[in-house]
Write a protein that holds these residues in place. Structure first.
Motif, mmCIF file in Angstrom:
data_model
loop_
_atom_site.group_PDB
_atom_site.id
_atom_site.type_symbol
_atom_site.label_atom_id
_atom_site.label_comp_id
_atom_site.label_asym_id
_atom_site.label_seq_id
_atom_site.Cartn_x
_atom_site.Cartn_y
_atom_site.Cartn_z
ATOM 1 N N ARG A 19 35.653 -38.000 -43.363
ATOM 2 C CA ARG A 19 35.498 -36.610 -42.449
ATOM 3 C C ARG A 19 37.007 -36.324 -42.536
ATOM 4 O O ARG A 19 37.782 -36.951 -41.445
ATOM 5 C CB ARG A 19 34.839 -36.752 -41.251
ATOM 6 N N PRO A 20 37.652 -35.593 -43.392
ATOM 7 C CA PRO A 20 39.073 -35.180 -43.148
ATOM 8 C C PRO A 20 39.342 -34.506 -41.696
ATOM 9 O O PRO A 20 38.638 -33.614 -41.542
ATOM 10 C CB PRO A 20 39.270 -34.149 -44.432
ATOM 11 N N GLY A 21 40.192 -35.087 -41.080
ATOM 12 C CA GLY A 21 40.906 -34.530 -39.835
ATOM 13 C C GLY A 21 40.290 -35.286 -38.462
ATOM 14 O O GLY A 21 40.723 -35.288 -37.575
ATOM 15 N N ALA A 22 38.908 -35.749 -38.682
ATOM 16 C CA ALA A 22 38.353 -36.192 -37.747
ATOM 17 C C ALA A 22 38.489 -37.697 -37.475
ATOM 18 O O ALA A 22 38.347 -38.562 -36.617
ATOM 19 C CB ALA A 22 36.783 -35.880 -37.662
ATOM 20 N N ASP A 23 38.532 -38.482 -38.613
ATOM 21 C CA ASP A 23 38.514 -39.950 -38.901
ATOM 22 C C ASP A 23 39.770 -40.499 -38.062
ATOM 23 O O ASP A 23 39.606 -41.664 -37.843
ATOM 24 C CB ASP A 23 38.251 -40.223 -40.117
ATOM 25 N N LEU A 24 41.089 -39.772 -38.437
ATOM 26 C CA LEU A 24 42.112 -40.718 -37.696
ATOM 27 C C LEU A 24 41.853 -40.720 -36.255
ATOM 28 O O LEU A 24 42.438 -41.743 -35.576
ATOM 29 C CB LEU A 24 43.197 -39.644 -37.764
ATOM 30 N N GLU A 48 40.880 -45.088 -48.088
ATOM 31 C CA GLU A 48 41.128 -44.424 -46.948
ATOM 32 C C GLU A 48 40.784 -45.258 -45.650
ATOM 33 O O GLU A 48 41.455 -44.793 -44.557
ATOM 34 C CB GLU A 48 40.386 -43.164 -46.996
ATOM 35 N N LEU A 52 43.837 -45.066 -43.036
ATOM 36 C CA LEU A 52 43.495 -44.430 -41.592
ATOM 37 C C LEU A 52 43.643 -45.458 -40.487
ATOM 38 O O LEU A 52 44.360 -45.212 -39.367
ATOM 39 C CB LEU A 52 42.302 -43.988 -41.680
ATOM 40 N N SER A 261 31.514 -41.996 -36.014
ATOM 41 C CA SER A 261 32.301 -40.965 -34.869
ATOM 42 C C SER A 261 32.414 -41.632 -33.439
ATOM 43 O O SER A 261 31.622 -42.672 -33.169
ATOM 44 C CB SER A 261 30.772 -39.858 -34.487
#
Length: 296
Positions: A19-24, A48, A52, A261
């Motif tokens: 999930r680009p943008g949310a996983d960091l 990834e 991350l 999440s």
């Protein structure tokens, strides 16, 4: 045996990187949570997951002393090679992404493209892991895979310090029983991953009628339904019961639970803190032996 005092729960990070943008933010939350152990792999999301976690580690000023990250060595993503050279490259890729010079545990991960004989040969993948352990780059070496008989064969080599089994020992599946026994006899550290069977036992995180990414029989699904009905009768969330089934087994040192999440991370904390009436387990036993799962 892993020379580290383990906590009962390890957070799995196979979902990071999807999930680009949310996983960091999720990686940072994992490293700031009440859980001090994270499990990743060289091949999760094509690297990834490790990247991350490494970015999150740098973002908080380095990995705190009380926290650890475990990872796994994987085959070459292009050629499928699982040689000693590949294992060394996998380790260097992992540590570079994570920004860590050493790792407390590095697993041989899903060695499906080679035989056990080839893996154990001089100069092979396992030999490379042993040498990295002797050099102090790895604290312990493990075998992590799904196929039950293959894992048992690796455990019987008496070379590994740890074993990770997944989707084979849950509240509705006892197929990894022999793995747990063999590892316990050898004093190995045991990680039991995927106590929710990849979602089917996860209550509000219920993802359909598959178990361990496979289609189960009608008999197996009926047993799952009886388990869920029992949970409703006792006022226990299925995910809580599934997690505590693993936590209460003395042969298991840490249960690996994947989160995808920050909401699932918070749910995991709640499931850990929940209590399950001791009489519930007797009622669970009364359901009888679970039928054969769809996994091997």
């Amino acid at each position: 045996m892993l020379h580290l005092e383990l906590e009962p729960v390890t957070v799995g990070t196979s979902g990071l990187g999807k999930r680009p943008g949310a996983d960091l933010a999720l990686a940072t939350a994992i490293l700031s949570s009440t859980f001090h152990q994270a499990d990743t792999s060289n091949n999760y999301a094509d690297g990834e997951s490790e990247r991350l976690l490494g970015e999150a580690i740098r973002g908080i000023g380095g990995l705190p002393e009380e926290r650890v990250v475990f990872s796994k060595g994987d085959q070459d993503p292009v050629t499928g090679a699982f040689t000693g050279d590949r294992m060394r490259r996998s380790f260097e890729e992992s540590t570079e992404r994570l920004g860590l010079e050493t790792l407390p545990l590095y697993h041989l991960h899903d060695p499906y493209t080679i035989s056990v004989t080839d893996a154990m040969a001089p100069g092979g993948a396992v030999d490379a892991l042993i040498r990295l352990r002797e050099q102090g780059r790895i604290g312990a070496i493990g075998i992590a895979a799904g196929r039950r008989e293959l894992v048992e064969e690796y455990v019987r080599t008496d070379v590994f310090d740890a074993v990770l089994t997944h989707n084979r020992y849950t509240v509705v599946d006892r197929s990894a029983e022999r793995i747990l026994d063999l590892a316990t006899e050898r004093g190995m550290t045991v990680f039991n991953a995927a106590p929710f069977g990849a979602g089917i036992l996860a209550g509000d995180n219920f993802r359909g009628r598959t178990y361990g990414y496979s289609e189960p029989s009608a008999e197996f699904l009926a047993h799952v339904d009886r388990f869920r009905a029992l949970c409703a009768e006792w006022g226990v969330e299925p995910a809580t019961a599934a997690l505590h089934f693993s936590l209460r087994d003395p042969r298991i040192h840490s249960t690996v639970v994947g989160v995808n999440s920050t909401e699932r991370l918070a749910e995991l904390e709640r499931h850990v803190q929940a209590s399950v009436d001791v009489e519930f387990w007797a009622a669970l036993d009364a359901l009888g032996t679970p039928p054969a799962p769809p996994t091997d």
